[in-house]
Design a protein around this motif. Structure first.
Motif, mmCIF file in Angstrom:
data_model
loop_
_atom_site.group_PDB
_atom_site.id
_atom_site.type_symbol
_atom_site.label_atom_id
_atom_site.label_comp_id
_atom_site.label_asym_id
_atom_site.label_seq_id
_atom_site.Cartn_x
_atom_site.Cartn_y
_atom_site.Cartn_z
ATOM 1 N N ARG A 1 -5.689 20.888 -24.770
ATOM 2 C CA ARG A 1 -6.864 20.252 -25.350
ATOM 3 C C ARG A 1 -7.595 21.219 -26.267
ATOM 4 N N GLY A 2 -7.991 20.727 -27.429
ATOM 5 C CA GLY A 2 -8.738 21.577 -28.352
ATOM 6 C C GLY A 2 -7.830 22.468 -29.170
ATOM 7 N N ARG B 1 -17.271 27.138 -17.365
ATOM 8 C CA ARG B 1 -17.936 27.439 -18.615
ATOM 9 C C ARG B 1 -18.780 26.244 -19.059
ATOM 10 N N GLU C 1 -15.215 18.780 -22.609
ATOM 11 C CA GLU C 1 -14.023 18.589 -21.781
ATOM 12 C C GLU C 1 -12.808 18.280 -22.651
ATOM 13 N N ALA C 2 -13.033 17.452 -23.680
ATOM 14 C CA ALA C 2 -11.929 17.085 -24.559
ATOM 15 C C ALA C 2 -11.411 18.303 -25.321
ATOM 16 N N TYR C 3 -12.257 19.308 -25.473
ATOM 17 C CA TYR C 3 -11.822 20.522 -26.151
ATOM 18 C C TYR C 3 -11.279 21.563 -25.175
ATOM 19 N N GLY C 4 -11.164 21.168 -23.933
ATOM 20 C CA GLY C 4 -10.456 22.000 -22.974
ATOM 21 C C GLY C 4 -11.203 23.210 -22.454
ATOM 22 N N PHE C 5 -12.526 23.229 -22.559
ATOM 23 C CA PHE C 5 -13.241 24.379 -22.004
ATOM 24 C C PHE C 5 -13.169 24.338 -20.483
ATOM 25 N N PHE C 6 -13.208 25.508 -19.870
ATOM 26 C CA PHE C 6 -13.113 25.573 -18.412
ATOM 27 C C PHE C 6 -14.328 24.919 -17.766
ATOM 28 N N PHE D 1 -15.278 11.565 -31.458
ATOM 29 C CA PHE D 1 -15.953 10.545 -30.658
ATOM 30 C C PHE D 1 -16.758 9.569 -31.505
ATOM 31 N N ALA E 1 -5.358 21.556 -19.768
ATOM 32 C CA ALA E 1 -6.577 22.028 -20.426
ATOM 33 C C ALA E 1 -6.245 22.917 -21.616
ATOM 34 N N SER F 1 -24.692 12.652 -30.889
ATOM 35 C CA SER F 1 -24.876 12.956 -29.472
ATOM 36 C C SER F 1 -23.645 13.630 -28.865
ATOM 37 N N SER F 2 -22.573 13.754 -29.638
ATOM 38 C CA SER F 2 -21.392 14.449 -29.122
ATOM 39 C C SER F 2 -21.427 15.945 -29.406
ATOM 40 N N ASN G 1 -23.505 19.471 -29.018
ATOM 41 C CA ASN G 1 -24.504 19.987 -28.080
ATOM 42 C C ASN G 1 -25.802 20.340 -28.794
ATOM 43 N N TYR H 1 -22.703 24.558 -21.274
ATOM 44 C CA TYR H 1 -22.944 23.288 -21.929
ATOM 45 C C TYR H 1 -23.880 22.386 -21.138
ATOM 46 N N ARG I 1 -10.738 28.802 -28.812
ATOM 47 C CA ARG I 1 -9.771 28.184 -27.912
ATOM 48 C C ARG I 1 -8.364 28.603 -28.318
ATOM 49 N N PRO J 1 -22.485 12.555 -24.002
ATOM 50 C CA PRO J 1 -21.231 12.636 -24.770
ATOM 51 C C PRO J 1 -20.814 14.069 -25.084
ATOM 52 N N TYR J 2 -21.762 14.984 -25.276
ATOM 53 C CA TYR J 2 -21.341 16.332 -25.661
ATOM 54 C C TYR J 2 -20.655 17.075 -24.525
ATOM 55 N N LEU K 1 -5.333 12.908 -23.277
ATOM 56 C CA LEU K 1 -6.005 14.208 -23.224
ATOM 57 C C LEU K 1 -5.875 14.859 -21.850
ATOM 58 N N GLU L 1 -18.519 15.403 -22.488
ATOM 59 C CA GLU L 1 -17.176 14.845 -22.602
ATOM 60 C C GLU L 1 -16.432 15.528 -23.742
ATOM 61 N N MET L 2 -17.178 15.792 -24.816
ATOM 62 C CA MET L 2 -16.561 16.465 -25.954
ATOM 63 C C MET L 2 -16.077 17.861 -25.538
#
Lengths: 342, 290
Positions: B89-90, A248, A240-245, B97, B86, B102-103, B105, A253, B120, A234-235, B55, A237-238
């Motif tokens: 997002r963020g 990166r 990705e949801a925050y738009g990191f390249f 989530f 992209a 687990s979301s 890191n 990650y 960001r 899940p982290y 998203l 996906e998180m």
């Protein structure tokens, strides 16, 4: 940090036990294999008195437990005895041959990490697409042939048909370098002879690549497999949801959590290269410890065998301790385990 | 009403071995700025994929076929280049989530992850500034000792604590839209209620629009201004929360409501898995909006 220190102390304790075990095992084996070392050392024309004299000198007439006692006492004094093959102290022989092997293995280790990990990251990031397929096929190729086969292939291709690299040895005989560390890449730089440094590197490339190839493949495949698993977390996906390249996400990650399980195997692979170096050294006429080891085993040169095995075991243990410390440092769960527990 | 998010005739299919399997069959959904909208449905109904399309994540998946318009802040996300998606997002939109622990890191501290998120929006922001801002944000979600939390790793914190961290992280960049995909379902009920309360107050204060995805009708009723009910890739009922709960018009909505177990204990209700009534046309509640 105290938990890292605890890990270090525990590993050191275990290492001592392992070393004692290894010394007993190899001591016993060396005495079980047939042939009288004294007679082999003296040759076929020796008289019975000479043989008896040597046997007494080497404590071979005493019970095996007493022999082991003598051996341990000597080792603790830093004395590994005299080699019957070179007629020199074993420590002198090891000091001469070990650096060549270590230089080769360290260089191969750098190649393994330097190429294996990035290839694994690349494959995992593009999993299921063509870069992944290319990496997987190539690495399968490198892991499926042993390093001495690669040594012969590389030598044929790049030293014989295409004479890009020297066929054998560590340095062109035209150079005369004073020996300081025994690592030619270091010694040539100490001597300030840059041409010789390049020549030493040039000699190092083929044997090191031959030795490293299967390790590169294994490191890449392992990194890929662990990272692909991490990508499902899940982290990620998180992130990705925050738009990191994507690059990166791959490097920071996904890679870091995946490195920890890979590292143990990479460490073992690195240590195993010491053993694989045996055959690569033979192919490239590399004057290292492995070649020395083979020579003394064939002559049943007890002191030299014991010394060589002990040094290789020691190197194995040192590498393992370094890897364990790296893991403890990278794995925040281990590093911070003291907080919750006692 | 100019919508912040306007989805029209959204369809999603996945390419498989035997052609394309459609999972969303033309969804219309709109969220005004600052509005809290819930999307309710059973698992597999298409709630989460809708969020991932908003998203812009699913558009990048190779097997996914997305069609229809997804307008966010006046721009169509589905026709935008991946890089621009992209960028949103963020910053302009963020997501919370299901399972907070687990979301996050496990290899980075909370403070570090906060800093990455804040950069960001402001790439030049120093770590000190990030920590200061993160502490303020953590205080807003009632975390008593922000400094300790910032230097901790996710596995050192409780699930409820991580959930608050996630909420704070999702709102730190002042997004216009917050997507909450079954937030806190992995937590126990009391902790879930508490964090939802926090989230409710916070989005109200910040004026953040929320798409709240859930299967939990009780939670939806407390949280949302308006509700969409989704069943097998179709919106079956839509309306203001009060009106919809007082007078559910669609057979599926009624079944969904009757499926909630009563705390007084009347046994588990019987709900058919598929029924022809569930495929009845969409019911739209008009008027009565707050």
């Amino acid at each position: 940090m105290s938990s890292v220190l605890r890990i270090l102390l525990r590993r050191l304790g275990i290492s001592v036990i392992v070393l004692i075990g290894v010394s007993m095992l190899i001591f016993a084996i060396a005495r079980i294999i047939p042939g009288d070392p004294a007679r082999i050392a003296l040759g076929p024309n020796a008289t019975a008195e000479q043989v008896v004299m040597i046997r007494t000198e080497m404590h071979l007439d005493e019970p095996i437990v007493a022999q082991y006692g003598h051996f341990v006492a000597d080792v603790l004094r830093g004395d590994l005895g005299t080699s019957l093959y070179t007629n020199r102290p074993v420590t002198t022989d090891i000091a001469e041959f070990l650096p060549a092997t270590l230089e080769l293995v360290i260089f191969a280790g750098i190649l393994m990490v330097g190429f294996g990990l990035p290839l694994g990251i690349l494959a995992a990031r593009h999993r299921g697409r063509w870069p992944d397929h290319v990496v997987r096929v190539l690495t399968l190729l490198t892991v499926s042939a042993p390093s001495f086969v690669w040594a012969v292939i590389l030598m044929l291709l790049f030293a014989f048909y295409l004479p890009l690299f020297p066929v054998a040895g560590r340095l062109d005989s035209a150079y005369d370098i004073t020996r300081v560390t025994g690592f030619l890449t270091v010694d040539t730089l100490i001597a300030g002879n840059f041409g010789a440094f390049l020549d030493a590197l040039h000699h190092l490339v083929l044997p090191a690549v031959a030795l490293a190839l299967s390790g590169i493949g294994q490191a890449a495949r392992l990194t890929r497999a662990n990272m692909v698993e991490t990508y499902d977390k899940p982290y990620i996906e998180m992130a990705e949801a925050y738009g990191f390249f994507p690059s990166r996400i791959a490097r920071r990650y996904a890679f870091k959590p995946s490195l920890i399980p890979s590292l143990t195997i990479i460490g073992l692979d690195f240590a195993a290269m010491l053993g694989n170096a045996f055959l690569v050294e033979a192919v490239f006429a590399w004057p290292g410890l492995s070649r020395y080891g083979v020579a003394v085993i064939l002559r049943k040169d007890l002191n030299a065998i014991m010394g060589t095995v002990l040094i290789i075991a020691l190197t194995f243990l040192v590498v393992n301790i370094i890897v364990d410390l790296l893991i403890a440092f990278l794995n925040t769960r281990i590093r911070h385990s003291t907080r919750g527990a006692t | 009403m100019s919508a912040l998010l306007d989805i029209r005739d959204l369809r999603l299919g996945f390419k498989g071995l035997r052609g394309i399997t459609e999972v969303l069959h033309g969804i219309d959904l709109a969220i005004a700025a600052g509005e809290r909208v819930a999307l309710v449905g059973e698992s597999g109904s298409g709630k989460s994929v809708t969020a991932r399309i908003i998203l812009g994540l699913l558009q990048e998946a190779r097997a996914a076929r997305v069609s229809g318009a997804v307008e966010f802040d006046g721009r169509d996300i589905s026709t935008m280049p991946a890089r621009q998606r992209a960028k949103l997002r963020g910053t302009e939109m963020s997501m919370i989530f299901q399972d907070p622990t687990s979301s996050l890191n496990p290899t980075f501290t909370i403070g570090r992850q906060f800093a990455e998120v804040m950069r960001r929006r402001q790439p030049e922001m120093s770590r000190e500034a990030c920590d200061r801002r993160a502490s303020e944000m953590l205080a807003e979600v009632s975390i008593p000792d922000p400094a300790r939390v910032l230097s901790a790793y996710p596995f050192q914190l409780s699930g409820g604590m991580n959930q608050r961290v996630m909420i704070a992280m999702a709102l730190v960049n002042h997004p216009k839209l917050l997507l909450a995909d079954e937030p806190g379902t992995a937590l126990d009920v009391s902790v879930q209620a508490l964090t939802l309360r926090l989230m409710h107050d916070l989005v109200e204060r910040h004026g953040t629009a929320v798409l709240f995805i859930s299967h939990n009708l009780g939670v939806v009723r407390e949280f949302a201004d308006r509700v969409y009910v989704i069943y097998r890739g179709r919106i079956v009922e839509e309306g203001p929360t009060r009106a919809l709960f007082d007078n559910p018009g669609h057979a599926y909505t009624r079944a969904l409501m009757s499926a909630v177990p009563r705390i007084t204990g009347a046994g588990l209700p019987e709900v058919p898995e598929v029924s022809d009534d569930f495929l009845a046309p969409m019911v739209r509640h008009t008027g009565g909006a707050a």
